[in-house]
Write a protein that holds these residues in place. Sequence first.
Motif, PDB file in Angstrom:
ATOM      1  N   SER A 190       0.809  -1.338   0.112  1.00  0.00           N
ATOM      2  CA  SER A 190       0.064  -0.088   0.080  1.00  0.00           C
ATOM      3  C   SER A 190       0.853   1.140   0.070  1.00  0.00           C
ATOM      4  N   LEU A 191       0.466   2.228  -0.908  1.00  0.00           N
ATOM      5  CA  LEU A 191       1.394   3.447  -0.929  1.00  0.00           C
ATOM      6  C   LEU A 191       0.356   4.710  -0.362  1.00  0.00           C
ATOM      7  N   ARG A 192      -0.559   4.393   0.125  1.00  0.00           N
ATOM      8  CA  ARG A 192      -1.365   5.410   0.886  1.00  0.00           C
ATOM      9  C   ARG A 192      -0.999   6.124   2.053  1.00  0.00           C
ATOM     10  N   ILE A 193      -0.166   5.196   2.579  1.00  0.00           N
ATOM     11  CA  ILE A 193       0.556   5.956   4.070  1.00  0.00           C
ATOM     12  C   ILE A 193       1.732   5.954   3.750  1.00  0.00           C
ATOM     13  N   GLU A 194       2.488   7.231   4.083  1.00  0.00           N
ATOM     14  CA  GLU A 194       3.828   7.555   3.784  1.00  0.00           C
ATOM     15  C   GLU A 194       4.856   6.790   4.705  1.00  0.00           C
ATOM     16  N   PRO A 195       5.843   6.407   4.132  1.00  0.00           N
ATOM     17  CA  PRO A 195       6.774   5.436   4.854  1.00  0.00           C
ATOM     18  C   PRO A 195       7.072   6.459   6.081  1.00  0.00           C
ATOM     19  N   GLY A 196       7.149   5.528   7.282  1.00  0.00           N
ATOM     20  CA  GLY A 196       7.504   6.060   8.618  1.00  0.00           C
ATOM     21  C   GLY A 196       6.759   5.363   9.778  1.00  0.00           C
ATOM     22  N   MET A 197       6.593   5.907  10.876  1.00  0.00           N
ATOM     23  CA  MET A 197       6.452   5.272  12.042  1.00  0.00           C
ATOM     24  C   MET A 197       5.146   6.005  12.945  1.00  0.00           C
ATOM     25  N   ALA A 198       4.460   5.208  13.653  1.00  0.00           N
ATOM     26  CA  ALA A 198       3.392   6.068  14.538  1.00  0.00           C
ATOM     27  C   ALA A 198       3.934   5.655  15.963  1.00  0.00           C
ATOM     28  N   ILE A 199       4.155   6.808  16.687  1.00  0.00           N
ATOM     29  CA  ILE A 199       4.627   6.702  17.938  1.00  0.00           C
ATOM     30  C   ILE A 199       3.544   7.050  19.057  1.00  0.00           C
ATOM     31  N   LEU A 200       3.302   6.062  20.007  1.00  0.00           N
ATOM     32  CA  LEU A 200       2.224   6.246  21.125  1.00  0.00           C
ATOM     33  C   LEU A 200       3.056   7.189  22.338  1.00  0.00           C
ATOM     34  N   PHE A 201       2.343   8.046  22.543  1.00  0.00           N
ATOM     35  CA  PHE A 201       2.604   8.868  23.804  1.00  0.00           C
ATOM     36  C   PHE A 201       2.635   8.229  25.106  1.00  0.00           C
ATOM     37  N   GLU A 202       3.506   8.111  26.068  1.00  0.00           N
ATOM     38  CA  GLU A 202       3.494   7.486  27.232  1.00  0.00           C
ATOM     39  C   GLU A 202       3.581   8.521  28.434  1.00  0.00           C
ATOM     40  N   ASP A 203       2.977   7.991  29.599  1.00  0.00           N
ATOM     41  CA  ASP A 203       3.137   8.934  30.786  1.00  0.00           C
ATOM     42  C   ASP A 203       2.602  10.394  30.559  1.00  0.00           C
ATOM     43  N   VAL A 204       1.682  10.446  29.790  1.00  0.00           N
ATOM     44  CA  VAL A 204       0.966  11.860  29.760  1.00  0.00           C
ATOM     45  C   VAL A 204       0.023  12.281  30.778  1.00  0.00           C
ATOM     46  N   ASP A 205       0.465  13.291  31.510  1.00  0.00           N
ATOM     47  CA  ASP A 205      -0.587  13.852  32.455  1.00  0.00           C
ATOM     48  C   ASP A 205      -1.706  14.588  32.086  1.00  0.00           C
ATOM     49  N   GLU A 206      -2.412  15.226  32.914  1.00  0.00           N
ATOM     50  CA  GLU A 206      -3.700  16.106  32.334  1.00  0.00           C
ATOM     51  C   GLU A 206      -3.073  17.591  31.810  1.00  0.00           C
ATOM     52  N   GLU A 207      -1.866  18.128  32.429  1.00  0.00           N
ATOM     53  CA  GLU A 207      -1.374  19.067  31.772  1.00  0.00           C
ATOM     54  C   GLU A 207      -0.835  19.012  30.375  1.00  0.00           C
ATOM     55  N   ILE A 208      -0.172  17.926  30.382  1.00  0.00           N
ATOM     56  CA  ILE A 208       0.481  17.589  28.809  1.00  0.00           C
ATOM     57  C   ILE A 208      -0.624  17.386  28.001  1.00  0.00           C
ATOM     58  N   LEU A 209      -1.931  16.750  28.334  1.00  0.00           N
ATOM     59  CA  LEU A 209      -2.875  16.480  27.483  1.00  0.00           C
ATOM     60  C   LEU A 209      -3.467  17.702  27.005  1.00  0.00           C
ATOM     61  N   LEU A 210      -3.775  18.493  28.025  1.00  0.00           N
ATOM     62  CA  LEU A 210      -4.228  19.816  27.523  1.00  0.00           C
ATOM     63  C   LEU A 210      -3.650  20.725  26.418  1.00  0.00           C
ATOM     64  N   ARG A 211      -2.051  20.622  26.815  1.00  0.00           N
ATOM     65  CA  ARG A 211      -1.194  21.306  25.908  1.00  0.00           C
ATOM     66  C   ARG A 211      -1.489  20.610  24.403  1.00  0.00           C
ATOM     67  N   LEU A 212      -1.518  19.431  24.236  1.00  0.00           N
ATOM     68  CA  LEU A 212      -1.447  18.497  23.098  1.00  0.00           C
ATOM     69  C   LEU A 212      -2.893  18.977  22.425  1.00  0.00           C
ATOM     70  N   ARG A 213      -3.978  18.849  23.408  1.00  0.00           N
ATOM     71  CA  ARG A 213      -5.274  19.320  22.612  1.00  0.00           C
ATOM     72  C   ARG A 213      -5.331  20.805  22.056  1.00  0.00           C
ATOM     73  N   ARG A 214      -4.663  21.544  22.850  1.00  0.00           N
ATOM     74  CA  ARG A 214      -4.469  23.037  22.240  1.00  0.00           C
ATOM     75  C   ARG A 214      -3.954  23.266  20.955  1.00  0.00           C
ATOM     76  N   GLU A 215      -2.870  22.421  20.661  1.00  0.00           N
ATOM     77  CA  GLU A 215      -1.927  22.317  19.534  1.00  0.00           C
ATOM     78  C   GLU A 215      -2.911  21.920  18.525  1.00  0.00           C
ATOM     79  N   VAL A 216      -3.420  20.722  18.524  1.00  0.00           N
ATOM     80  CA  VAL A 216      -4.541  20.144  17.722  1.00  0.00           C
ATOM     81  C   VAL A 216      -5.541  21.035  17.184  1.00  0.00           C
ATOM     82  N   SER A 217      -5.980  21.638  18.191  1.00  0.00           N
ATOM     83  CA  SER A 217      -7.467  22.624  18.053  1.00  0.00           C
ATOM     84  C   SER A 217      -6.705  23.822  17.267  1.00  0.00           C
TER      85      SER A 217
END
Length: 258
Positions: A211-238
């Motif tokens: 399949s060529l629909r997904i660019e070559p690379g890797m998905a990384i799952l974040f670990e040890d994410v607390d509420e403050e970090i979660l809010l920062r990530l959500r603000r960035e996505v928004s």
Amino acid sequence: MGSLLEVAVENTRLIVLVDDSRTFSMYIGLLLKRMGFDVLPAESAEVGLKMVRVFRPDLVLIDRYLPGGDGSDLVAEIRRDGDLSGIPVVLVSASDESELAEAADQSAADGWLTKPITPYALHRVLSKTLSATDGRVRRRLRCSWNRKVKIEIGDQALLLPAVSLSEGGVYLRHRDPLPVGTEVRLILPLGEGDLPLSGRVIYQKDVFRDSLRIEPGMAILFEDVDEEILLRLRREVSEELAGDLIEEQGQEDILRLD
């Protein structure tokens, strides 16, 4: 943080948006497109019903107050039609939440949204209403993210281009992706400043896959994410999804980030 970061590419889903405000339809339509949906706008209940009958969308968003009638009546009409009754419908309005929730319940709508709308509120309602009929719905809101991310594996450091970001993880472009299970340290260059995180490779796609629909690379799952970090990530996505749209709105309060 729960389930793994999803990286599968879905077929585009279709939403019919019934609202007489062209400004609202334009901004919400752009936001929905960035979230991976195709959108057909309709300015009246009559036109909206015709579109639903012709295109059989995956979901219908209906403003409660439409020219010549109540959006709840359109919801009820869709529910009475045996060929359309299974299509999820969400009622939208600037009304009081309790009033809108009652109207949605009485008209048998699948959900409701109050204006102004945040990207995460929209995503939550779409995920909830579509999950019963569409297994392709992502659990986490994500955005395209054109940044360079530093990752460290032991003494080795790499600077890799990111493709997408969610509160749960990041997809990085790399022709020689790391093995699944590799533990890494990351520095995410967020708009609010650098964010150091730990993570783990949960998916890889090399250049030799069929399949060529997904660019070559890797998905990384974040670990040890607390509420403050979660809010920062959500603000960035928004901000990535809707920041420019909010700046362009002027006096009409359609979208918000908080």
